[in-house]
Design a protein around this motif. Sequence first.
Motif, PDB file in Angstrom:
ATOM      1  N   THR A   1       0.857  -1.182   0.000  1.00 49.16           N
ATOM      2  CA  THR A   1       0.000   0.000   0.000  1.00 49.16           C
ATOM      3  C   THR A   1       0.897   1.237   0.000  1.00 49.16           C
ATOM      4  N   PRO A   2       0.729   2.126  -0.982  1.00 48.73           N
ATOM      5  CA  PRO A   2       1.592   3.313  -1.008  1.00 48.73           C
ATOM      6  C   PRO A   2       1.370   4.200   0.210  1.00 48.73           C
TER       7      PRO A   2
ATOM      8  N   GLU B   1       7.530  13.886  -9.688  1.00 48.78           N
ATOM      9  CA  GLU B   1       8.249  12.857 -10.436  1.00 48.78           C
ATOM     10  C   GLU B   1       7.930  11.481  -9.849  1.00 48.78           C
ATOM     11  N   ILE B   2       7.616  10.539 -10.731  1.00 54.58           N
ATOM     12  CA  ILE B   2       7.416   9.146 -10.320  1.00 54.58           C
ATOM     13  C   ILE B   2       8.481   8.320 -11.039  1.00 54.58           C
ATOM     14  N   ASP B   3       9.153   7.457 -10.299  1.00 58.69           N
ATOM     15  CA  ASP B   3      10.190   6.600 -10.872  1.00 58.69           C
ATOM     16  C   ASP B   3       9.591   5.741 -11.987  1.00 58.69           C
ATOM     17  N   ASP B   4      10.343   5.565 -13.072  1.00 55.22           N
ATOM     18  CA  ASP B   4       9.856   4.778 -14.212  1.00 55.22           C
ATOM     19  C   ASP B   4       9.378   3.384 -13.809  1.00 55.22           C
ATOM     20  N   ALA B   5      10.028   2.791 -12.815  1.00 57.69           N
ATOM     21  CA  ALA B   5       9.661   1.440 -12.369  1.00 57.69           C
ATOM     22  C   ALA B   5       8.236   1.396 -11.800  1.00 57.69           C
TER      23      ALA B   5
ATOM     24  N   GLY C   1      -0.880   4.971 -11.105  1.00 60.51           N
ATOM     25  CA  GLY C   1      -1.711   5.992 -10.462  1.00 60.51           C
ATOM     26  C   GLY C   1      -1.083   6.588  -9.220  1.00 60.51           C
ATOM     27  N   LEU C   2       0.212   6.377  -9.028  1.00 56.31           N
ATOM     28  CA  LEU C   2       0.856   6.851  -7.802  1.00 56.31           C
ATOM     29  C   LEU C   2       0.976   8.366  -7.740  1.00 56.31           C
TER      30      LEU C   2
END
Length: 112
Positions: free
Chosen positions: A6-7, A45-49, A54-55
């Motif tokens: 869970t984020p 920024e969201i890491d490519d991984a 939807g983060l």
Amino acid sequence: MPQADTPVVRNVDARHRYEILVGEVSAGFTAYRDRDERRVFFHTEIDDAFAGQGLASVLVREALTEVRQSGRRIVPVCPYVAKFLKKHEEFADITDPVTPEILQWLETTLAR
């Protein structure tokens, strides 16, 4: 207790950003600087991984909710935050426009 995947969003005030963690891994962040009672968001920024999960939306929603709880206002310099706010009008009452003066202040602040 949240599940391992869970984020979780946390404000890392010393680094002027909210981070989103998946498990123990930082999946991304949204960066800000404070000016008076305004929290000026300028980069997300969201890491490519972790792309496509939807983060970014979870991260920005949690960050803006925390800004509301702190009694501050939002200035969406970051294009992602601005786009999020267009779809989520529940934050309109605490959103201030991006002005040339704010952009100048931000540029000077970030150059330090």
